[in-house]
Design an enzyme around this catalytic site. Structure first.
Site, PDB file in Angstrom:
ATOM      1  N   GLY A  51       0.676  -1.562   0.224  1.00 59.05           N
ATOM      2  CA  GLY A  51      -0.403  -0.510  -0.214  1.00 59.05           C
ATOM      3  C   GLY A  51       0.810   1.420  -0.375  1.00 59.05           C
ATOM      4  CG  ASP A 106      -1.623   1.997   3.405  1.00 54.18           C
ATOM      5  OD1 ASP A 106      -0.984   1.285   3.895  1.00 54.18           O
ATOM      6  OD2 ASP A 106      -2.166   0.629   2.536  1.00 54.18           O
ATOM      7  CG  ASP A 109      -8.962   1.164   9.934  1.00 58.52           C
ATOM      8  OD1 ASP A 109      -9.410   2.173  10.252  1.00 58.52           O
ATOM      9  OD2 ASP A 109      -8.697   0.006   9.160  1.00 58.52           O
ATOM     10  CE  LYS A 138     -10.538   3.515   7.192  1.00 58.35           C
ATOM     11  NZ  LYS A 138     -10.584   2.253   6.213  1.00 58.35           N
ATOM     12  CG  PHE A 159     -13.054   0.355   2.548  1.00 59.79           C
ATOM     13  CD1 PHE A 159     -12.103  -0.090   3.234  1.00 59.79           C
ATOM     14  CD2 PHE A 159     -12.592   0.512   1.534  1.00 59.79           C
ATOM     15  CE1 PHE A 159     -11.071  -1.073   3.288  1.00 59.79           C
ATOM     16  CE2 PHE A 159     -11.162  -0.549   0.701  1.00 59.79           C
ATOM     17  CZ  PHE A 159     -10.604  -1.177   1.429  1.00 59.79           C
ATOM     18  CG  ASP A 166      -5.909  -3.815  -1.677  1.00 59.95           C
ATOM     19  OD1 ASP A 166      -5.843  -3.073  -0.771  1.00 59.95           O
ATOM     20  OD2 ASP A 166      -6.081  -4.617  -1.585  1.00 59.95           O
TER      21      ASP A 166
HETATM   22  P1  IMP Z   1      -4.184  -1.267  10.222  1.00 58.41           P
HETATM   23  O1  IMP Z   1      -6.371  -1.691  10.621  1.00 58.41           O
HETATM   24  O2  IMP Z   1      -3.735  -0.085  11.189  1.00 58.41           O
HETATM   25  O3  IMP Z   1      -3.896  -2.439  10.467  1.00 58.41           O
HETATM   26  O4  IMP Z   1      -4.095  -1.017   8.438  1.00 58.41           O
HETATM   27  C1  IMP Z   1      -4.138  -2.356   7.754  1.00 58.41           C
HETATM   28  C2  IMP Z   1      -3.875  -2.181   6.398  1.00 58.41           C
HETATM   29  O5  IMP Z   1      -5.419  -1.698   6.085  1.00 58.41           O
HETATM   30  C3  IMP Z   1      -3.121  -0.552   5.992  1.00 58.41           C
HETATM   31  O6  IMP Z   1      -2.211  -0.717   6.145  1.00 58.41           O
HETATM   32  C4  IMP Z   1      -4.197  -0.534   4.843  1.00 58.41           C
HETATM   33  O7  IMP Z   1      -3.282  -2.247   3.724  1.00 58.41           O
HETATM   34  C5  IMP Z   1      -5.445  -1.574   5.113  1.00 58.41           C
HETATM   35  N1  IMP Z   1      -6.262  -0.562   4.974  1.00 58.41           N
HETATM   36  C6  IMP Z   1      -6.942  -0.254   6.082  1.00 58.41           C
HETATM   37  N2  IMP Z   1      -7.791   1.015   5.726  1.00 58.41           N
HETATM   38  C7  IMP Z   1      -7.932   1.052   4.293  1.00 58.41           C
HETATM   39  C8  IMP Z   1      -9.013   1.834   3.749  1.00 58.41           C
HETATM   40  O8  IMP Z   1     -10.249   2.417   3.941  1.00 58.41           O
HETATM   41  N3  IMP Z   1      -9.175   1.712   2.644  1.00 58.41           N
HETATM   42  C9  IMP Z   1      -7.932   0.864   1.857  1.00 58.41           C
HETATM   43  N4  IMP Z   1      -7.187  -0.327   2.519  1.00 58.41           N
HETATM   44  C10 IMP Z   1      -6.977   0.206   3.551  1.00 58.41           C
HETATM   45 MG    MG Z   2      -4.458  -3.524   1.399  1.00 55.93          MG
END
Ligand code: IMP
Ligand code: MG
Length: 185
Positions: A51, A106, A109, A138, A159, A166
């Site tokens: 990402g 990227d 979340d 986010k 999202f 992606d």
């Molecule tokens: P985490 O939930 O912070 O561990 O995020 C993990 C990964 O989920 C991120 O690095 C992204 O690759 C993917 N991700 C989280 N939110 C989004 C979104 O809104 N769009 C696309 N990918 C996302």
């Molecule tokens: Mg992804």
């Protein structure tokens, strides 16, 4: 008509959240800040694939200083929701011994990915310092106390796709960040 579509089954982009010029202007600022913060330090930038690829390519060109580059590939998402498990695809961790490390991701979340990566690198390598830089953060409650040291943009809890992000491997190549729209039923 969506702005960009993957295929009938995969939906499209409903609206643009951050266009190219806004992203690039913010990267100019981030680049200047990182250069000033890491002046005279041995910096290793670790790009979290896939990402952060576009974000990293554009940000790195703004770093007017010597850097080492490394990569990590993890995943936790399937479709538009997190699986909760963070999988490391690379058996080899970046060589960060004696280095200051800046992780580029990227999006922040749930924070599970960055939390797991920080934990693993701190345990397994003798790094001097570690900070995080994300293109997007986010607006969601997080299980882990993790904020990111450098943030491109704070965004609402939607999202998003494009500029590296992606939905089921679609849309990474868009030059902007847009809100994903489900296919019409
Ligand atoms: P985490 O939930 O912070 O561990 O995020 C993990 C990964 O989920 C991120 O690095 C992204 O690759 C993917 N991700 C989280 N939110 C989004 C979104 O809104 N769009 C696309 N990918 C996302
Ligand atoms: Mg992804």
């Amino acid at each position: 008509m969506p702005l960009a579509s993957a295929s009938g089954r995969c939906g499209g982009v409903g609206r643009i959240l951050l266009d190219e010029s806004i992203i690039h202007a913010r990267l100019d600022e981030l680049g200047r800040q990182i250069c000033s913060d890491y002046a005279d330090l041995d910096l290793t930038v670790v790009i979290i694939l896939k990402g952060a690829l576009m974000f990293a390519a554009d940000l790195l060109r703004r770093l007017d200083m010597p850097v080492h580059l490394d990569f990590l590939r993890v995943s936790s998402y399937q479709g538009t929701s997190s699986t909760g498990d963070v999988l490391f695809h690379h058996a080899r961790l970046p060589n960060a011994n004696g280095r200051h490390v800046l992780l580029l991701d990227d999006i922040l979340d749930s924070g599970r990915s960055l939390h797991a990566i920080l934990h693993t690198l701190r345990q397994e390598t003798q790094l001097l310092s570690i900070k995080t830089c994300v293109l997007l953060r986010k607006d969601v409650p997080r299980q882990h106390q993790i904020t990111a040291d450098y943030v491109g943009f704070d965004i609402p809890n939607e999202f998003v796709v494009g500029y590296g992000l992606d939905y089921r491997e679609h849309f990474r190549n868009l030059p902007y960040v847009g809100v994903y729209e489900e296919p019409a039923r």
